[in-house]
Design an enzyme around this catalytic site. Structure first.
Site, PDB file in Angstrom:
ATOM      1  N   GLN A 724       2.283  -4.348   0.879  1.00 36.65           N
ATOM      2  CA  GLN A 724       0.954  -3.531   0.857  1.00 36.65           C
ATOM      3  C   GLN A 724      -0.328  -4.564   0.875  1.00 36.65           C
ATOM      4  O   GLN A 724      -1.356  -4.057   1.515  1.00 36.65           O
ATOM      5  CB  GLN A 724       0.658  -2.839  -0.714  1.00 36.65           C
ATOM      6  CG  GLN A 724       1.799  -1.812  -0.909  1.00 36.65           C
ATOM      7  CD  GLN A 724       1.581  -1.235  -2.267  1.00 36.65           C
ATOM      8  OE1 GLN A 724       0.708  -1.134  -2.746  1.00 36.65           O
ATOM      9  NE2 GLN A 724       2.784  -0.765  -2.916  1.00 36.65           N
ATOM     10  N   LYS A 725      -0.103  -5.488   0.379  1.00 41.26           N
ATOM     11  CA  LYS A 725      -1.319  -6.582   0.379  1.00 41.26           C
ATOM     12  C   LYS A 725      -1.323  -6.749   1.886  1.00 41.26           C
ATOM     13  O   LYS A 725      -2.682  -6.934   2.287  1.00 41.26           O
ATOM     14  CB  LYS A 725      -1.236  -7.738  -0.283  1.00 41.26           C
ATOM     15  CG  LYS A 725      -1.064  -7.554  -1.735  1.00 41.26           C
ATOM     16  CD  LYS A 725      -1.041  -8.853  -2.558  1.00 41.26           C
ATOM     17  CE  LYS A 725      -1.199  -8.414  -4.146  1.00 41.26           C
ATOM     18  NZ  LYS A 725      -0.012  -7.909  -4.724  1.00 41.26           N
TER      19      LYS A 725
END
Length: 887
Positions: A724-725
């Site tokens: 996600q990052k």
DNA sequence: GGGCAGTACTG
DNA sequence: CAGTAC
DNA sequence: GCCC
């Protein structure tokens, strides 16, 4: 996603927080009352008995003999310096192998003490003496500083509301006394979200004395562009083998990142891009309700006065003047946006802002079309500002929901537009291998075309970030859940997809030049399964798959063939039912090939099994319908299996150059975040660092640009959160989390950790004792103690941080030579009319005859970058560092 | 839910 | 041996 | 934070 949302919520909450949180507020938000903490603080305060600096004897009244002995030893081989560090045997385990030293050495230090021995001996004694002076101070501090664990560790948001009272300060920081470690761990357990982004900002320690941080570059920031690293290998003394010396020198300009952070407790956002971004976003939000004023303001600030015009009008005008614009365009810009009919949304929707106009101009200039109004029948792309407001967008377009945006219309941010042309270029290198193994001519043809046409055709990743603008639309184009109708996509998609059988990846602009781009869209549109294919096939192209599949050569190609044919068939043959069947088919072949190869390599892992399993599952599903989840899972497993294959074990390959990396920006961000976690004490953070290390390493060695969440997820060591990052970084170029975590205390602690021999515990302790700067440490502020090793580390910390890159040669000379050598060298330089210092060799310095120390002019630098250069000029034969010992 | 490298030095 | 460091 |  949920993580992100959570952050956003948190951000809002924090931003909404009153400057001086009142008790009620705290109670409400945290279920906490300051008064309680105050009590605790008070209790603790009694034992605090700050050790006054003045009280302690600092000078070397003690056995220098011993310390000097140490020093002597130090003077020879570096290992001896590490006396109290466990690093003698090896730097890292085999698995951690030095694949990328920069991860570990991302900090400024690691000065192998060897180089400084000469001068070290001078400074050392003093330090040692002082260190051994306060045998009891250590204890004292530990007790005084360590807060009752239940009161809260620095990590615990719940228990650590923003308290600014000086009294509490010392107590707010936790320097867990050894015996409290367990308790802390326990406590860490109920930090609910793995890491409260605001734990620091809300509960962070406030400097007791407001010593402003000097401009000491913080370790992590210097690590990137602002720094260059000189890795020089020097052979050392006889029995010692080669040791690597790492001198990190910063360029003259520390860069903007070095700016000290703001100290406001209520603005957690760190300095730099992240903070500005945040505020920018906020500003934007605020802007919406009263666009008029803002627009006016904007206009006013613009140099020339422009008439107010809506974005739509502006776009229309551009449209109308297209021909003439196009004419101007031809000369300079490559029309890589050709065929793209873009609906731009962003900024002020009442009046086209400067930015909006510029962007529209840009689109036109590069061959695109600006479509004034949102018309799904016409537009091919939606482009927005970096953080579009969904409501505003809906208002502007008249849509009810973002879901109403057809899947075939990518929603991307402006950065996508401007990055597109650049993206094409660096991506090509990988293709070679693919060619060698790959037979498909048309493929080749495509490539050439792609190359010559690279300016106009972005590569595949381009499509896979496609629905980046609105997070809610990230799933757009994903295989629709079992229902089949999603398939009846816009006509064009079918045609174009069919038109480009040559390649599943959307590279080919083959057919109609103008309409060509639609193929891209359609490609993406058909469904996510296929877009996935594109991604994977890209791997294929990138050669590794091809190579791997070389054995079943026939098979290798077939894989492609199947795939290529597939979309077509699915589109042509079956207008609706179960097209997914075919879309997955190619994977099976590939997967099987992979598995075989894997078996051969005996690198078998459980991946294999799961891959098989999934494969079967996929097949099964094929008869019915492929669930989104399953496909995702499949992609994941499949990608991972491939990675296992191509990467093997870390120990199998030499350390790669950790220079350019396809995902360097992502790596940088993750590294930054890693550093922030590294400054924290909790076990949790410890493991995070561990994990980030792994993830970063994996990312570094990943050959191609990551294109989507799933791709990232497939990389071993990268899980949901990190993926996600990564996605966030890819999309926004920034990682908000960094902003939240980067607080003053963390930065100071990080800085301390930059000192050789100082780890998080020590750094924390120092901070807890009131140290904020290196000078504080030097002054033993708060009665801190330094080990011999740390003394030396501290001694050279700044030196190593501040050597400008251009001076590296001179600096090396300076640090590697001992006292006598340096003196003689300088003396010779002087005799020859030069002047040598650690910054460089100077010529033409005129000194005051009556006061030799006084320079009448600066002279001109004639050498500094390399040792060789300097030595040559001075007529001194080259000598290895260990040969420069004269004392 | 538990493990997450292994080793050396300090106190 | 626990804590710490790499 | 990741993985089993």
């Amino acid at each position: 996603m949920s993580d992100l949302e959570w952050f956003f919520r948190e951000e809002k909450r924090i931003l909404d927080m009153p400057e001086e949180p009142d008790e009620d507020y705290l109670a409400r938000v945290y279920g906490y009352r300051p008064s309680e903490d105050a009590t605790v603080a008070h209790e603790r305060g009694t034992s605090e008995a700050p050790i006054k600096d003045a009280d302690r004897p600092r000078e070397l009244n003690v056995d220098m003999s011993e310390s000097l002995n140490e020093v002597q030893k130090v003077t020879v081989p570096p290992e001896d310096l590490h006396i109290n560090q466990g690093m003698t045997t090896k730097r890292k385990s085999s698995t951690e192998r030095t694949v990328d030293p920069s991860v570990r050495h991302s900090k400024k230090r690691r000065l192998s003490p060897e180089h400084k021995k000469g001068s070290a001996s001078v400074t050392l004694a003093h330090a040692t003496g002082s260190a051994s002076d306060n045998p009891d101070s250590h204890e004292l501090h530990q007790t005084s500083v360590g807060p009752p664990t239940d009161a809260a560790g620095p990590q615990s948001p719940v228990a650590r509301p923003p308290i600014q009272q000086p009294v509490v300060k010392e107590t707010t920081i936790t320097s867990p006394a050894p015996d409290k470690g367990k308790a802390r761990e326990h406590e860490a357990n109920h930090v609910d979200p793995p890491l409260h982004p605001y734990s620091k900002s809300t509960g962070r320690i406030i400097a007791t004395n407001n010593d402003k941080q000097p401009d000491v570059p913080s370790p992590q920031q210097a690590s990137d562009d602002a720094t260059r690293t000189t890795h020089a290998r020097y052979s050392s003394h006889a029995k010692r083998t080669v040791k690597s010396k790492v001198i990190e020198v910063s360029t003259a300009n520390p860069g903007p990142a070095a700016a000290p952070s703001s100290s406001s407790v209520t603005t957690p956002a760190a300095p730099g891009p992240s903070s500005s971004k945040v505020s920018g976003a906020r500003a934007k939000k605020a802007e919406e309700p009263k666009p008029k004023t803002d627009a006016l303001k904007k206009e006013k600030s613009g140099k020339k006065k422009r008439e107010l015009i809506t974005p739509r009008e502006y776009a229309q005008r551009l449209q109308d003047n297209l021909s003439e614009v196009a004419a101007t365009r031809k000369s300079r810009a490559s029309p890589y946006l050709r065929g793209k009919r873009i609906y731009y949304h962003g900024g002020d929707m009442q009046y086209a802002s400067e930015e909006t106009r510029k962007r529209m101009d840009y689109i036109i200039r590069y061959g695109g079309t600006v479509v004034p109004t949102y018309d799904p029948e016409v537009i091919t792309h939606i482009v927005t500002t970096e953080k579009p407001s969904a409501p505003a967008f809906l208002r502007a377009t008249g849509l009810r929901s973002l879901r109403d945006i057809p899947n075939h219309i990518p929603t991307v941010t402006w950065s996508w537009v401007i990055r597109a042309p650049r993206r094409v270029i660096p991506e090509t290198p990988v293709e070679k291998g693919g060619e060698s193994t790959d037979v498909a001519d048309n493929n080749k043809g495509d490539k050439t075309e792609q190359i010559e046409d690279s300016s106009s055709e972005p590569t595949a990743d381009y499509h896979l970030i496609v629905h980046a603008a609105f997070k809610d639309r990230l799933d757009a184009g994903m295989p629709p859940p079992p229902s089949n109708k999603g398939r009846s996509k816009p006509q064009q998609s079918a045609t174009s997809a069919a038109s480009g059988p040559s390649r599943p990846t959307p590279q080919e602009p083959k057919s109609g030049r103008d309409g060509s781009d639609t193929s891209i869209i359609s490609e993406f549109t058909v469904d996510r399964v296929e877009s996935k294919q594109s991604a994977i096939l890209d791997f294929d192209d990138s050669s590794f798959l091809g190579k791997l599949a070389a054995g079943p050569n026939g098979a290798g190609v077939p894989g492609r063939a199947t795939v290529t044919d597939n979309p077509k068939s699915s589109l042509n043959n079956k207008s609706d039912s179960t097209p997914e069947v075919d879309s997955l088919a190619p994977f099976y072949n590939q997967a099987r090939a992979e598995r075989e190869a894997e078996d051969l390599r005996s690198g078998l892992s459980s991946e294999e099994e799961s891959a098989k399993e999934i494969g079967n599952g996929g097949k099964r599903a094929a008869t019915h319908a492929v669930s989104k989840k399953r496909v995702r899972r499949f992609v994941h497993v499949f990608c991972r299996a491939i990675l296992t294959l191509i990467q093997g074990f870390l120990c199998d390959s030499k350390a790669e150059e950790h220079t350019a990396c396809a995902n360097q920006d992502v790596v940088n961000k993750l590294q930054e975040l890693r550093e922030l976690h590294k400054a924290k004490l909790s076990k949790e953070d410890t493991w995070k660092v561990y994990t980030y290390d792994k993830a970063i390493r994996a990312l570094r060695s990943y050959p191609t640009r990551i294109r989507c969440y799933e791709e990232a997820l497939a990389i071993p060591g990268i899980g949901d959160k990190t993926a996600q990052k990564i996605t966030e970084i890819l999309q926004t170029g920034d990682l908000r989390r960094i902003g939240y975590e980067k607080t003053e205390d963390i930065e100071a602690i990080n800085m301390f950790q930059g000192i050789y021999g100082v780890g998080r515990q020590t750094a924390y302790k120092w901070y807890a004792n009131g140290c904020r700067t290196l000078d504080d440490v030097r002054a033993r502020k708060g009665g801190i103690k330094l080990s011999t090793c740390q003394e030396i580390g501290l001694e050279y910390y700044a030196d190593f941080l501040t050597v400008p890159y251009e001076s590296r040669g001179a600096a090396l000379l300076y640090y590697t030579g001992d006292d006598i050598f340096n003196r003689s060298l300088r003396l010779k330089a002087n005799k020859m009319g030069y002047s040598l210092n650690q910054r460089g060799l100077y010529q033409g310095i005129v000194r005051n005859p009556s006061n030799k120390l006084e320079k009448l002019n600066e002279g001109t630098i004639i050498a500094s970058e390399t040792e060789e250069e300097i030595l040559r000029i001075l007529g001194v034969p080259w000598q290895e560092p260990h040969e420069r010992i004269r004392g």
